[in-house]
Design an enzyme around this catalytic site. Structure first.
Site, PDB file in Angstrom:
ATOM      1  N   HIS A 220      64.254 -33.452  -2.400  1.00 56.53           N
ATOM      2  CA  HIS A 220      64.495 -33.234  -3.824  1.00 56.53           C
ATOM      3  C   HIS A 220      64.636 -31.748  -4.139  1.00 56.53           C
ATOM      4  CE1 HIS A 220      63.804 -37.478  -4.684  1.00 56.53           C
ATOM      5  NE2 HIS A 220      62.983 -37.398  -3.651  1.00 56.53           N
TER       6      HIS A 220
ATOM      7  N   LYS B 159      53.768  -1.007   7.014  1.00 57.09           N
ATOM      8  CA  LYS B 159      52.322  -0.764   6.906  1.00 57.09           C
ATOM      9  C   LYS B 159      52.057   0.732   6.743  1.00 57.09           C
ATOM     10  CE  LYS B 159      50.520  -4.399   9.974  1.00 57.09           C
ATOM     11  NZ  LYS B 159      49.862  -4.645  11.268  1.00 57.09           N
TER      12      LYS B 159
ATOM     13  N   LYS C 158      42.086  -9.947  14.453  1.00 56.51           N
ATOM     14  CA  LYS C 158      42.109  -9.498  15.846  1.00 56.51           C
ATOM     15  C   LYS C 158      41.698  -8.022  15.926  1.00 56.51           C
ATOM     16  CE  LYS C 158      45.204  -8.966  19.778  1.00 56.51           C
ATOM     17  NZ  LYS C 158      46.485  -9.260  20.399  1.00 56.51           N
TER      18      LYS C 158
ATOM     19  N   GLU D   8      44.837  -6.009   4.360  1.00 57.37           N
ATOM     20  CA  GLU D   8      44.576  -7.154   3.476  1.00 57.37           C
ATOM     21  C   GLU D   8      43.219  -7.775   3.768  1.00 57.37           C
ATOM     22  OE1 GLU D   8      47.265  -6.591   5.303  1.00 57.37           O
ATOM     23  OE2 GLU D   8      49.100  -7.383   4.390  1.00 57.37           O
TER      24      GLU D   8
ATOM     25  N   GLU E   9      58.318 -13.697  14.200  1.00 53.66           N
ATOM     26  CA  GLU E   9      57.611 -12.488  14.651  1.00 53.66           C
ATOM     27  C   GLU E   9      57.776 -12.327  16.169  1.00 53.66           C
ATOM     28  OE1 GLU E   9      53.948 -10.816  12.450  1.00 53.66           O
ATOM     29  OE2 GLU E   9      53.104 -11.564  14.311  1.00 53.66           O
TER      30      GLU E   9
ATOM     31  N   GLY F 154      48.246 -12.427  18.151  1.00 56.81           N
ATOM     32  CA  GLY F 154      47.773 -12.960  16.875  1.00 56.81           C
ATOM     33  C   GLY F 154      48.339 -14.333  16.553  1.00 56.81           C
ATOM     34  N   ARG F 155      49.656 -14.477  16.731  1.00 59.87           N
ATOM     35  CA  ARG F 155      50.291 -15.750  16.362  1.00 59.87           C
ATOM     36  C   ARG F 155      50.075 -16.840  17.399  1.00 59.87           C
ATOM     37  NH1 ARG F 155      53.481 -11.555  17.139  1.00 59.87           N
ATOM     38  NH2 ARG F 155      55.008 -11.518  18.832  1.00 59.87           N
TER      39      ARG F 155
HETATM   40  O1  F6P Z   1      51.721  -9.264  10.568  1.00 61.04           O
HETATM   41  C1  F6P Z   1      51.413  -8.474  11.627  1.00 61.04           C
HETATM   42  C2  F6P Z   1      50.175  -8.873  12.319  1.00 61.04           C
HETATM   43  O2  F6P Z   1      49.946  -7.855  13.223  1.00 61.04           O
HETATM   44  C3  F6P Z   1      50.262 -10.225  13.027  1.00 61.04           C
HETATM   45  O3  F6P Z   1      50.844 -10.173  14.276  1.00 61.04           O
HETATM   46  C4  F6P Z   1      48.832 -10.638  13.048  1.00 61.04           C
HETATM   47  O4  F6P Z   1      48.708 -11.998  13.306  1.00 61.04           O
HETATM   48  C5  F6P Z   1      48.403 -10.227  11.662  1.00 61.04           C
HETATM   49  O5  F6P Z   1      49.056  -8.997  11.442  1.00 61.04           O
HETATM   50  C6  F6P Z   1      46.923 -10.087  11.459  1.00 61.04           C
HETATM   51  O6  F6P Z   1      46.381  -9.131  12.306  1.00 61.04           O
HETATM   52  P1  F6P Z   1      44.827  -9.083  12.553  1.00 61.04           P
HETATM   53  O7  F6P Z   1      44.418 -10.371  13.151  1.00 61.04           O
HETATM   54  O8  F6P Z   1      44.617  -7.926  13.482  1.00 61.04           O
HETATM   55  O9  F6P Z   1      44.149  -8.860  11.235  1.00 61.04           O
END
Ligand code: F6P
Length: 540
Positions: free
Chosen positions: A370, A510, A196, A202, A339, A253-254
């Protein structure tokens, strides 16, 4: 628009009274004995599913009190505010309009924008599938830019076109990407950089590494092999991507798998099936928007969640899908619920005097049986279990199976269902010590008294569960199932008076990570707390 928080209502006081008088000692076995119509009374039809809530720790009086709570907290007006696009995410000054993403063309807010991107995305999907140029799709994203597609693609495996393999890389641990790169070839791989913000550490690290791998292998046509799904089109262009499918800041995002973040889903299933996924979610949106409170499944579940968390004291809930395709649903729901509702202040910033998000966890049945079912049956905590049963199995390429194999798989499906039914039954009925004592016990130590052994073989029972029954896991029914959980999360969050649509709780770690990263290279521990300094001393 201002509504009281759940604990500031008359209904909350009434619920407390009800809890003290009856609610604390509800026993499912007595509840069923006292009310022959309990199943009918506490079952609900909703789009694509039937919900049996009769094995919940509540009764008709509890439900009446909870409905009063919903009304007093203005749940319908809050819901309507979200659906029409009011800026209900106040800490970020944003609307919350994931529902607009699945509305048919011309309906709901932002339709032109939404369908403009969908049209482009579907044209891309159709052309890509027709070209046959790719064998592998690698989605690079994390959190909401990963979990939705990563859950939906295997769930709908039976609907996936053959010939395209999907990989999901999320972890900043390079092991995740490296393992995938072992399996794919640059000439036939499409990378989707899904973020987003297009700033997530990452995802940016994995995307850079994937690009490096592509260039190292002599790849030249980067623009064809890398596309982006993001709200930050400029950053994607800077990365070197020319094909970008956008979405908007009013999509959390979620809640974003319905947007261009769903591109891997559309590539796996084809455009028509992606539309069916959206349609299923839209059907649940309509149910949520229109069904009276007492017949409204997301509202009923959100109310049950509040009752369990704040009165019954249940701090976790176990998701148990008896469908192997839904194996990543618990992980998906973890982000959606925790979240969204893992907050300790209300919308006004006031500390909350009650618990909010429950812990959501689980594994598909029968695997969970199990592993942790021992604790669910005999542990000291009561953990409500949510069974998802599916009448019809679905297998990829089912037509190619021999009749004999089909027969065996049909029997396996009956085993799967029998297991799910049995677990719900066992949780509820349990087994008394007298019953256990009457059974022939396996060989046990002679030093142990038979009564003591019987107590080990006793099941307390009265453990709550609910069952969602689907005819089949299809794009449409899965869309409805996911939307159900989104709305349910909204309902409990609204009653708790929290903003379910921000996620400030992920920021501190972060920021600290950014500060620590160079120290791992330099070994500089000045100004750090002793524990972190000592660990850096060992690592640097
Ligand atoms: O984990 C935090 C977060 O901000 C989530 O809400 C989001 O889905 C995820 O990181 C990834 O963010 P982005 O889509 O901006 O890479």
């Amino acid at each position: 628009m201002s509504f009281p928080r759940c604990d500031q209502t008359v209904a909350w006081q009434a619920l407390s009274g009800h809890f003290q008088a009856h609610g604390h000692k509800l026993d499912l076995r007595t509840l069923f004995a006292d009310d022959p119509d309990r199943v009918a009374r506490l079952s609900l039809d909703a789009p694509e599913m039937v919900a049996d809530l009769s094995r919940g720790h509540w009764d008709v009086a509890t439900r009446q009190h909870l409905l009063g709570l919903a009304a007093e907290c203005g749940i319908e007006a809050r819901r309507d505010a979200m659906l029409r696009g009011d800026a209900i995410n106040q800490t970020e000054g944003r609307a919350v309009l994931h529902t607009a993403l699945r509305a048919p063309r011309g309906q709901g807010p932002q339709s032109e924008l939404v369908h403009g991107v969908l049209d482009r995305m579907f044209a891309f999907v159709d052309a890509t599938l027709a070209s046959g140029r790719f064998t592998d799709v690698v989605n690079i994203g994390i959190g909401g830019s990963d979990l939705g597609p990563q859950m939906v693609v295997p769930a709908l495996d039976a609907f996936c076109a053959p010939g395209l393999n999907f990989h999901f890389v999320s972890n900043v641990d390079g092991q995740d990407l490296a393992a995938v790169l072992q399996k794919v070839k640059p000439a036939t791989t499409l990378f989707i950089v899904a973020s987003k913000t297009f700033t997530t550490q990452e995802t940016m690290a994995n995307a850079q590494a994937a690009k490096q791998w592509f260039l190292d292998a002599g790849g030249t046509d980067l623009a064809t092999h890398f596309v982006a799904t993001t709200t930050n089109v400029e950053a994607a262009a800077e990365f070197g991507v020319t094909t970008t499918f956008g979405f908007w800041d009013w999509v959390g995002g979620r809640y974003s798998l319905w947007s261009s973040i769903g591109l891997p889903i559309a590539l796996a299933l084809g455009s028509a099936n992606f539309r069916a996924l959206l349609d299923g979610a839209y059907a649940m949106d309509q149910h949520f928007a229109q069904a009276p409170l007492a017949d409204n499944l997301p509202i009923q579940l959100g109310l049950l969640d509040v009752w369990y968390r704040n009165f019954k004291g249940y701090s976790s809930r176990c998701i148990s899908p008896y469908h192997h395709g839904l194996r990543r649903l618990p992980a998906y729901l973890q982000q959606l619920v925790m979240e969204s509702n893992g907050k300790c202040v209300d919308e006004a910033g006031e500390p909350l005097p009650y618990g909010t998000s429950e812990v959501v966890w689980g594994e598909p049945g029968t695997n969970g049986q199990h592993a942790f079912y021992q604790m669910l049956h005999q542990g000291t905590d009561t953990i409500p279990v949510e069974f998802i049963l599916v009448k019809q199995p679905s297998y990829r390429n089912a037509d190619a199976l021999s009749p004999a194999l089909k027969g065996l798989l049909a029997e396996q499906h009956r085993m799967l269902l029998a297991n799910g039914l049995a677990q719900a039954q066992a949780l509820m009925w349990g087994k008394s010590t007298a019953e256990a004592a009457g059974e022939s016990a396996p060989t046990a130590s002679k030093a142990m008294a038979p009564e003591a052994i019987a107590r080990h073989r006793t099941f307390p029972g009265n453990r709550p569960s609910l069952t969602l029954l689907l005819d089949e896991v299809t794009p449409r029914s899965l869309g409805a199932l996911i939307a159900l959980h989104e709305h349910r999360t909204f309902v409990s969050g609204a009653l708790w008076g929290i903003n379910s649509f921000d996620q400030w709780g992920v920021e501190l770690g972060k920021a600290m990570c950014k500060e620590l990263l160079p120290r791992l290279g330099s070994g500089d521990v000045s100004g750090l707390d002793p524990a972190t300094a000592a660990m850096i001393g060992r690592l640097a």
